[in-house]
Write an enzyme that holds these catalytic residues in place. Structure first.
Site, PDB file in Angstrom:
ATOM      1  N   TYR A  65       0.847  -1.195   0.000  1.00 40.66           N
ATOM      2  CA  TYR A  65       0.000   0.000   0.000  1.00 40.66           C
ATOM      3  C   TYR A  65       0.874   1.232   0.000  1.00 40.66           C
ATOM      4  O   TYR A  65       1.811   1.340   0.786  1.00 40.66           O
ATOM      5  CB  TYR A  65      -0.910   0.024   1.232  1.00 40.66           C
ATOM      6  CG  TYR A  65      -2.351  -0.100   0.823  1.00 40.66           C
ATOM      7  CD1 TYR A  65      -2.936   0.896   0.043  1.00 40.66           C
ATOM      8  CD2 TYR A  65      -3.110  -1.208   1.150  1.00 40.66           C
ATOM      9  CE1 TYR A  65      -4.240   0.785  -0.391  1.00 40.66           C
ATOM     10  CE2 TYR A  65      -4.417  -1.325   0.724  1.00 40.66           C
ATOM     11  CZ  TYR A  65      -4.986  -0.324  -0.051  1.00 40.66           C
ATOM     12  OH  TYR A  65      -6.263  -0.440  -0.481  1.00 40.66           O
ATOM     13  N   GLU A  67      -0.564   4.739  -0.604  1.00 41.94           N
ATOM     14  CA  GLU A  67      -1.385   5.930  -0.857  1.00 41.94           C
ATOM     15  C   GLU A  67      -0.544   7.177  -0.633  1.00 41.94           C
ATOM     16  O   GLU A  67       0.209   7.280   0.331  1.00 41.94           O
ATOM     17  CB  GLU A  67      -2.590   5.938   0.093  1.00 41.94           C
ATOM     18  CG  GLU A  67      -3.676   4.979  -0.353  1.00 41.94           C
ATOM     19  CD  GLU A  67      -4.889   4.999   0.559  1.00 41.94           C
ATOM     20  OE1 GLU A  67      -4.807   5.595   1.651  1.00 41.94           O
ATOM     21  OE2 GLU A  67      -5.912   4.412   0.174  1.00 41.94           O
ATOM     22  N   ASP A 211      -5.482  13.691 -25.450  1.00 48.43           N
ATOM     23  CA  ASP A 211      -5.436  12.285 -25.043  1.00 48.43           C
ATOM     24  C   ASP A 211      -4.703  11.523 -26.144  1.00 48.43           C
ATOM     25  O   ASP A 211      -5.249  11.270 -27.210  1.00 48.43           O
ATOM     26  CB  ASP A 211      -6.876  11.784 -24.877  1.00 48.43           C
ATOM     27  CG  ASP A 211      -6.952  10.315 -24.494  1.00 48.43           C
ATOM     28  OD1 ASP A 211      -5.917   9.620 -24.547  1.00 48.43           O
ATOM     29  OD2 ASP A 211      -8.065   9.863 -24.153  1.00 48.43           O
ATOM     30  N   THR A 237      -2.709   6.132 -22.251  1.00 49.55           N
ATOM     31  CA  THR A 237      -2.590   4.794 -21.695  1.00 49.55           C
ATOM     32  C   THR A 237      -1.127   4.402 -21.866  1.00 49.55           C
ATOM     33  O   THR A 237      -0.411   5.006 -22.664  1.00 49.55           O
ATOM     34  CB  THR A 237      -3.449   3.774 -22.467  1.00 49.55           C
ATOM     35  OG1 THR A 237      -3.121   3.861 -23.856  1.00 49.55           O
ATOM     36  CG2 THR A 237      -4.937   4.060 -22.288  1.00 49.55           C
ATOM     37  N   LYS A 240      -0.772   0.685 -25.145  1.00 53.73           N
ATOM     38  CA  LYS A 240      -1.070   0.607 -26.578  1.00 53.73           C
ATOM     39  C   LYS A 240       0.250   0.663 -27.348  1.00 53.73           C
ATOM     40  O   LYS A 240       1.088  -0.205 -27.141  1.00 53.73           O
ATOM     41  CB  LYS A 240      -2.104   1.666 -26.942  1.00 53.73           C
ATOM     42  CG  LYS A 240      -3.445   1.374 -26.225  1.00 53.73           C
ATOM     43  CD  LYS A 240      -4.521   2.402 -26.458  1.00 53.73           C
ATOM     44  CE  LYS A 240      -5.757   2.044 -25.625  1.00 53.73           C
ATOM     45  NZ  LYS A 240      -6.786   3.094 -25.674  1.00 53.73           N
ATOM     46  N   ARG A 246      -0.824  -2.491 -18.693  1.00 56.55           N
ATOM     47  CA  ARG A 246      -2.141  -1.857 -18.793  1.00 56.55           C
ATOM     48  C   ARG A 246      -2.260  -0.763 -17.739  1.00 56.55           C
ATOM     49  O   ARG A 246      -2.152  -1.030 -16.538  1.00 56.55           O
ATOM     50  CB  ARG A 246      -3.198  -2.939 -18.573  1.00 56.55           C
ATOM     51  CG  ARG A 246      -4.632  -2.548 -18.802  1.00 56.55           C
ATOM     52  CD  ARG A 246      -5.460  -3.781 -19.048  1.00 56.55           C
ATOM     53  NE  ARG A 246      -5.024  -4.401 -20.281  1.00 56.55           N
ATOM     54  CZ  ARG A 246      -5.408  -3.995 -21.500  1.00 56.55           C
ATOM     55  NH1 ARG A 246      -6.295  -3.034 -21.642  1.00 56.55           N
ATOM     56  NH2 ARG A 246      -4.919  -4.572 -22.580  1.00 56.55           N
TER      57      ARG A 246
HETATM   58  C1  LIG Z   1      -7.911   3.366 -24.970  1.00 55.31           C
HETATM   59  C2  LIG Z   1      -8.260   4.766 -24.780  1.00 55.31           C
HETATM   60  C3  LIG Z   1      -8.627   5.262 -23.526  1.00 55.31           C
HETATM   61  C4  LIG Z   1      -8.981   4.396 -22.343  1.00 55.31           C
HETATM   62  O1  LIG Z   1      -8.035   3.639 -21.797  1.00 55.31           O
HETATM   63  P1  LIG Z   1      -8.418   2.514 -20.731  1.00 55.31           P
HETATM   64  O2  LIG Z   1      -7.092   2.141 -20.164  1.00 55.31           O
HETATM   65  O3  LIG Z   1      -9.100   1.418 -21.477  1.00 55.31           O
HETATM   66  O4  LIG Z   1      -9.318   3.133 -19.717  1.00 55.31           O
HETATM   67  C5  LIG Z   1      -8.811   6.627 -23.382  1.00 55.31           C
HETATM   68  N1  LIG Z   1      -8.661   7.443 -24.442  1.00 55.31           N
HETATM   69  C6  LIG Z   1      -8.361   6.998 -25.669  1.00 55.31           C
HETATM   70  C7  LIG Z   1      -8.232   7.972 -26.786  1.00 55.31           C
HETATM   71  C8  LIG Z   1      -8.163   5.649 -25.884  1.00 55.31           C
HETATM   72  O5  LIG Z   1      -7.895   5.207 -27.116  1.00 55.31           O
END
Ligand SMILES: *Cc1c(COP(=O)(O)O)cnc(C)c1O
Length: 434
Positions: A65, A67, A211, A237, A240, A246
């Site tokens: 933990y 936090e 994003d 993320t 990807k 993840r």
């Molecule tokens: C995949 C994705 C997310 C979300 O990611 P998670 O880890 O699945 O919550 C957010 N924004 C964009 C543009 C994405 O492609």
């Protein structure tokens, strides 16, 4: 693991290895290892992590933990996880040239929500790319908290060209006067003009969130324009194109550092996943290597090759091609829906996802398109020649969907192709499998 001794009765050591203790779960994991090996994964948001990343995320850091943040935790015993989180933050800041980094978000969705929570009040206006035009649920969809607790508006791509039309974005922004503009997408095959978004945000006095979840790997390698200098906040993320565990991450300017950190914890999350943060740190180190640069370069070459061969085979591509790692096929000309194509191809060992095309006449569960991405196949070493072969396999499957002999032949070729590109060495797949 079996340890003899007095303490055995109450010791964790009495539990046996996964395959011995829980064959049901173990078998499902093994089957998944095999699926990842035996299928051509073209899901644009998926990838294969390295052995080092797997090891870090499977480590005993899951027990801790922590936090709070390094040097300011609510629990004792954080001296080593502090080291790990500090390494992760420092590497990410260097990799992307960011002033401040928060590596704790459990996922991309949480990273986005934390940015909202850090500077918006419920009911504030947000403007993001429409979900059926390539945007993400968390950018203001009515189904998501971003569209329920905030007043959300969307901009679209030009349905004729498939490209974002920045004049249109500007028009919507001036009409709506949002507190925050969100740029970034989940299925947009072209480069996004972050400078233009920044200019529009300034005109309407909005904050800009980019994003970069899908493109972070290419941004890290310098092969895609970086949003970092243009945006107040950048979320991503880590799993990807960045090819880490993840999870999510937020980059921001120093002036927002405190607000962002407070929004992640205690605003949304409790304890950080320290094993995942360790794996993020490892992935960021990998991302600094020449190997990673070449990997990202090959992702781009492969997506371009896939797009070009599919076009030659008569497929329509939204926007006519790709600048990044993904290709969006408009299947209407081939007489199949997105759902039919997804099911058909997966049955033959080619895993894709159905995907809306701009102004899709079909509903979300059917769609007229499929989204293809090159990151995962590139991670297993495939190159342009294999992309040509995959385009050909996709075409033969769709054209020959009523001919069992053709489909059987495609299935066999997929299997052979996968066998020629092992994902994990035998010994490692034993480790991840059992
Ligand atoms: C995949 C994705 C997310 C979300 O990611 P998670 O880890 O699945 O919550 C957010 N924004 C964009 C543009 C994405 O492609």
């Amino acid at each position: 693991m079996h340890v003899e001794g007095k303490t055995e009765k109450n010791s964790i050591n009495k539990y046996r290895a996964l395959n011995m203790f829980d064959p049901q779960v173990s078998r499902a994991i093994e089957a998944e290892v095999k699926r990842q090996q035996d299928k051509i994964i073209l899901i644009a948001s998926e990838n294969y992590v390295s052995q080092a990343v797997l090891q870090a995320q499977g480590s005993v850091l899951t027990n801790k933990y922590a936090e709070g943040y390094p040097g300011a935790r609510y629990y004792g015993g954080c001296e080593y996880v502090d080291v790990v989180e500090e390494i992760a933050r420092t590497r990410a800041a260097a990799l992307f040239g960011a002033e401040h980094v928060n590596v704790q978000p459990h996922a991309g969705a949480v990273a986005n929500l934390a940015v909202f929570l850090s500077v918006l009040k419920p009911g504030d206006r947000v403007l993001g790319m429409g979900l059926d035009h390539g945007g993400h649920l968390t950018h203001g969809s009515p189904a998501n908290i971003s569209g329920k607790y905030y007043e959300s508006f969307s901009y679209k791509v030009d349905p004729r060209t498939g490209y974002l039309d920045m004049d249109e974005v500007r028009k919507v922004a001036h009409r709506v006067s949002p507190r925050m503009i969100i740029a970034g997408a989940s299925s947009y095959p072209r480069i996004i003009d972050f400078a233009a978004f920044s200019q529009i945000a300034r005109e309407v006095d909005a904050l800009l969130l980019v994003d970069m979840a899908h493109i972070a790997g290419m941004v890290a390698a310098g092969l895609h324009p970086s949003p970092v200098s243009h945006a107040h906040f950048v979320t991503t993320t880590t799993h990807k194109t960045l090819r880490g565990p993840r999870g999510g991450m937020i980059l921001c300017r120093s002036e927002f550092a405190r607000a962002v950190d407070k929004a992640v914890f205690p605003g949304i999350q409790g304890g950080p996943l320290m094993h995942i943060i360790a794996a993020k740190a490892v992935a960021f180190k990998e991302a600094q290597t020449d190997d990673f640069y070449r990997y990202q370069e090959q992702i781009l070459k492969n997506a371009r090759a896939l797009a070009q061969h599919l076009k030659e085979l008569g497929f329509d591509l939204v926007s006519g091609g790709t600048d990044n790692h993904l290709v969006l096929l408009d299947l209407r000309g081939k007489g199949v829906t997105g759902r039919e194509a997804e099911l058909l191809l997966d049955e033959l060992g080619i895993t894709t996802n159905k995907n809306a095309i701009p102004d899709d006449p079909q509903n979300r569960m059917v769609t007229s398109g499929i989204r293809l991405g090159s990151p995962a196949v590139t991670s297993r070493g495939m190159q342009e020649a294999e992309m040509k072969q995959i385009a050909d396999l996709i075409n033969r499957a769709i054209e020959g969907r009523d001919d069992r002999r053709i489909l059987a032949r495609v299935k066999r070729e997929v299997k052979n192709l996968c066998a020629a590109f092992p994902v994990y060495p035998k010994r490692l797949s034993d480790i991840c499998g059992v």
